[in-house]
Every structure is written in structure tokens, then in C-alpha cells.
Design an enzyme around this catalytic site. Structure first.
Site, PDB file in Angstrom:
ATOM      1  N   LYS A 119      19.540 -15.809 -10.582  1.00 22.41           N
ATOM      2  CA  LYS A 119      19.507 -16.951  -9.668  1.00 22.41           C
ATOM      3  C   LYS A 119      18.321 -16.845  -8.721  1.00 22.41           C
ATOM      4  CE  LYS A 119      24.321 -18.421  -9.626  1.00 22.41           C
ATOM      5  NZ  LYS A 119      25.578 -18.324  -8.886  1.00 22.41           N
ATOM      6  N   LYS A 202      23.835 -18.383 -22.835  1.00 18.54           N
ATOM      7  CA  LYS A 202      25.157 -18.872 -22.434  1.00 18.54           C
ATOM      8  C   LYS A 202      25.103 -20.382 -22.185  1.00 18.54           C
ATOM      9  CE  LYS A 202      26.481 -18.452 -18.116  1.00 18.54           C
ATOM     10  NZ  LYS A 202      26.934 -18.005 -16.799  1.00 18.54           N
ATOM     11  N   LYS A 205      25.905 -24.819 -16.789  1.00 18.97           N
ATOM     12  CA  LYS A 205      25.544 -26.003 -15.997  1.00 18.97           C
ATOM     13  C   LYS A 205      24.075 -25.979 -15.618  1.00 18.97           C
ATOM     14  CE  LYS A 205      29.753 -26.063 -13.593  1.00 18.97           C
ATOM     15  NZ  LYS A 205      30.518 -25.806 -12.399  1.00 18.97           N
TER      16      LYS A 205
END
Ligand code: TYM
Length: 337
Positions: A119, A202, A205
Site C-alpha cells: 500500500k 489476487k 478492489k
């Protein structure tokens, strides 16, 4: 109903990020399992809205996402009379315990968290302290409720390991069993649903392209996404993670959504051409998701009802969380309010 005698205690949650709709990965790796587990012990399932603040989000969007995600939990089949369904920010003990646990977490172990590193590299302009201490808040979410099992997808394994380490460290330091040390409860299939366009990544979103299926996608959109799913040149429907990651991912989705083993799903589809196979997976997904989407659309129109359910859930959660927090405050020597 919550019973003092049950042996298993489940707790888990989903972030209310993005536009507030779960992905097929969230559904198979988490939501569907919450619904299956709610009758197997005491259960606490919540909406991680405080965690959603770690990436910039419009306040109105965050408020909407929280109610919308609650409606998804209910639409998927969670019974708020059986499971305790609540919003993280409405149980203030989460933030209070997180502070204490921050002082029992080492910088070095937080720096090793791969989700933080991912992130941080994607949000270079906003590497805030909340992003760094995110897994400590997650540990607080968990440890407040003394769960035995935390149903999560594979991507949360490292955070769960950290949570266990913090609990063990705390218990050892004060020579008492303040916290139950929880087990990560990772499914055997669909632990890591992959992106349909890139079956090595993966489904998430944050990637959110044509390879990510959302629960609020229309039937036609779901079909299109599966039709375009990346496959291979082997021309055989077979479980082979290494050489056929796309086909294996589709088999995993089909098996989990239809409650079959991977081997059974493979046997059912062994003679199919890829086009037919993809259509079969899309049909199974649509059959499961379409009624949930319809139910969600109905539930989201009644925000008063949703707010009442969440207020009741928060009140029930608070009775358990307050007890753990009071015990922790006593243990470390903090005066209580
Ligand atoms: P989040 O919101 O990213 O995802 C929620 C749940 O969905 C699972 N999941 C998947 N499972 C299989 N395949 C996928 N492609 C996939 N994508 C997501 C996740 O593993 C997770 O179980 N940090 C957590 C939220 C959280 C939490 C907690 C979870 C906050 N506090 C306490 C458990 C306990 C998160 O970001 O999940």
C-alpha cells in the site's frame, strides 16, 4: 443467540473501502464463510470503517459504504439475531485497545508487513502512520472478543500471525491469559481468488479492472468478465496451479460457489471446451450472486432499519469488548474512566 457455553468464537471483518461493494474474492474468502459459520459458535462480524481511513476517502462515500456493506452482509444471509453484526467505529474500545497494543508492537515487525509495503508503494503521497499501524488496530479488533477462529483469506495470514505474537507477548509479560490466542481460519478452496485477467495476482478492489468481479455487477457484466478470463493453450480443464493458473482459478471459483470439491468440479468439466467451461462458471456465479444483489438493492433503501440493526449489534459487541478492555487497563496500570 450468543451462548456462554459454545466452544468456538468466530470474528472477522471487511474494510469499507472503494465504493463499498464486496468483490467475488471477499465473498468466497470471507462473506460466504461468515454465513456458513454463524451457527457453529458465537460470532462477531463487523465493518472495518476505521481501517478504511488509511487511504483517502470522501466522507459521504465512507458513510454510504458502511451501510451498504452492512446490507451486503445481510443480503448474503447473515442473521443479525444469531451473529453480532456491528461497525468498528461504533465500539470505541477498538481504538482504545489499539493504542495500548501499539506499545506492545515493535517497529521492526510492522515494517515487515507486506500489505503495508504494497500500500505504501501504491500511495506514495500518503504514507500515513495509520497505514503503518493498521495491523495493530486489526489485532485490537480481534483480541477484544477472545475469538478462537478468525475466518480470513490467505492475504491476511501475516496480520493474523502478528496478532498472535502480540497476544502471546502480552500474556507472557504479565504472566496471565488476558487474551485468547486466535487461529487464522483459512479455507482450503478460494483462499486466494485470483484476478480473471491476471491469474497470478489476487482479485482485489484496488486493481478493479475487467478481472475483478463485484457483487453488484449485472449478470451480463459478470458473463462478459468470465468470457474474457485468461486461460492457456493446454485445452484441458485441469487443476494445475503452476501451468494453468487461469483454469485452476476458475475451477476454484466453481467448486467453492457450488459447494463441491476441486476434484468433483474438475471431473464435471473435464470434457468441456474452454468457452463452455467459462460459461458454466459464469452461470454458477450469476445463480448465486443475482439473488444477493436483488436483496441488497431492497435492504439499502431502508437505512433506518440498517441503523437499528447496527446499533443493536454495537451494544452487544460493547458488552464483550468493554470487559476485555477493562481487564487490559487493570493489567497495564491505566486508570479507568
Ligand atoms: P479486506 O477488506 O481486504 O478483505 C476482507 C476479507 O476478504 C478476504 N479476501 C479474499 N479472499 C480470497 N480471495 C481474494 N481475492 C480475497 N480478497 C479479499 C480477505 O482475506 C479478508 O478476509 N485487514 C482486513 C480487514 C480487517 C479484519 C480485521 C479481518 C480489519 N480487522 C479483523 C479480520 C479480523 C482486510 O483488509 O480485509
Amino acid at each position: 443467540m450468543v451462548s456462554a457455553m459454545s466452544e468456538k468464537v468466530f470474528l472477522s471483518g471487511i474494510q469499507t473501502t472503494g465504493e463499498g461493494q464486496p468483490t467475488l474474492g471477499n465473498y468466497l474468502g470471507a462473506l460466504k464463510r461468515y454465513v456458513d459459520l454463524q451457527n457453529e459458535g458465537d460470532s462477531y462480524f463487523f465493518l472495518a470503517n476505521s481501517h478504511a481511513l488509511t487511504v483517502r476517502i470522501d466522507p459521504a462515500q465512507l458513510r454510504h459504504n458502511t451501510l451498504s456493506m452492512a446490507a451486503w452482509y445481510l443480503a448474503a444471509g447473515l442473521n443479525p439475531k444469531t451473529a453480532t453484526l456491528f461497525v468498528q467505529s461504533q465500539v470505541t474500545e477498538h481504538a482504545q485497545l489499539a493504542w495500548v497494543l501499539n506499545t506492545f508492537s515493535q517497529m521492526g515487525e510492522l515494517e515487515r508487513m507486506t500489505e503495508y509495503k504494497d500500500k505504501a508503494s501504491r500511495n506514495k503521497g500518503n504514507i500515513n502512520a495509520g497505514l503503518f499501524t493498521y495491523p495493530v488496530l486489526q489485532a485490537a479488533d480481534i483480541l477484544l472478543y477472545q475469538p478462537t477462529h478468525v475466518p480470513v483469506g490467505e492475504d491476511q495470514k501475516q496480520h493474523l500471525e502478528l496478532c498472535r505474537n502480540i497476544a502471546i507477548r502480552f500474556n507472557n509479560l504479565f504472566d496471565q491469559s488476558t487474551f485468547t490466542v486466535p487461529e487464522p481460519f483459512i479455507p482450503t478452496t478460494a483462499a486466494r481468488v485470483k484476478d480473471l485477467q491476471d491469474p497470478t495476482s489476487k482479485m482485489s478492489k484496488s486493481l478493479a479492472g475487467q478481472g475483478c468481479v463485484f457483487l453488484d455487477d449485472e449478470d451480463k457484466v459478470i458473463e462478459k468478465k468470465f468470457k474474457r478470463a485468461v486461460t492457456d493453450n493446454e485445452a484441458q480443464v485441469r487443476i494445475d496451479e503452476q501451468n494453468q493458473p487461469g483454469i485452476t482459478n476458475l475451477l476454484e471459483i466453481l467448486a467453492t460457489i457450488s459447494g463441491k470439491s476441486m476434484e468433483q468440479a474438475q471431473a464435471d468439466c473435464a470434457d468441456m471446451q474452454y468457452g463452455t467451461f467459462k460459461q458454466a462458471v459464469a452461470d454458477a456465479v450469476v445463480a448465486k450472486i443475482a439473488p444477493i444483489r436483488t436483496k441488497h438493492a431492497e435492504l439499502i433503501t431502508n437505512t433506518d432499519e440498517l441503523e437499528t440493526i447496527l446499533a443493536d449489534g454495537a451494544a452487544r459487541a460493547r458488552t464483550v469488548a468493554a470487559k476485555t478492555l477493562a481487564n487490559v487497563y487493570d493489567t497495564v496500570g491505566l486508570l479507568k474512566a
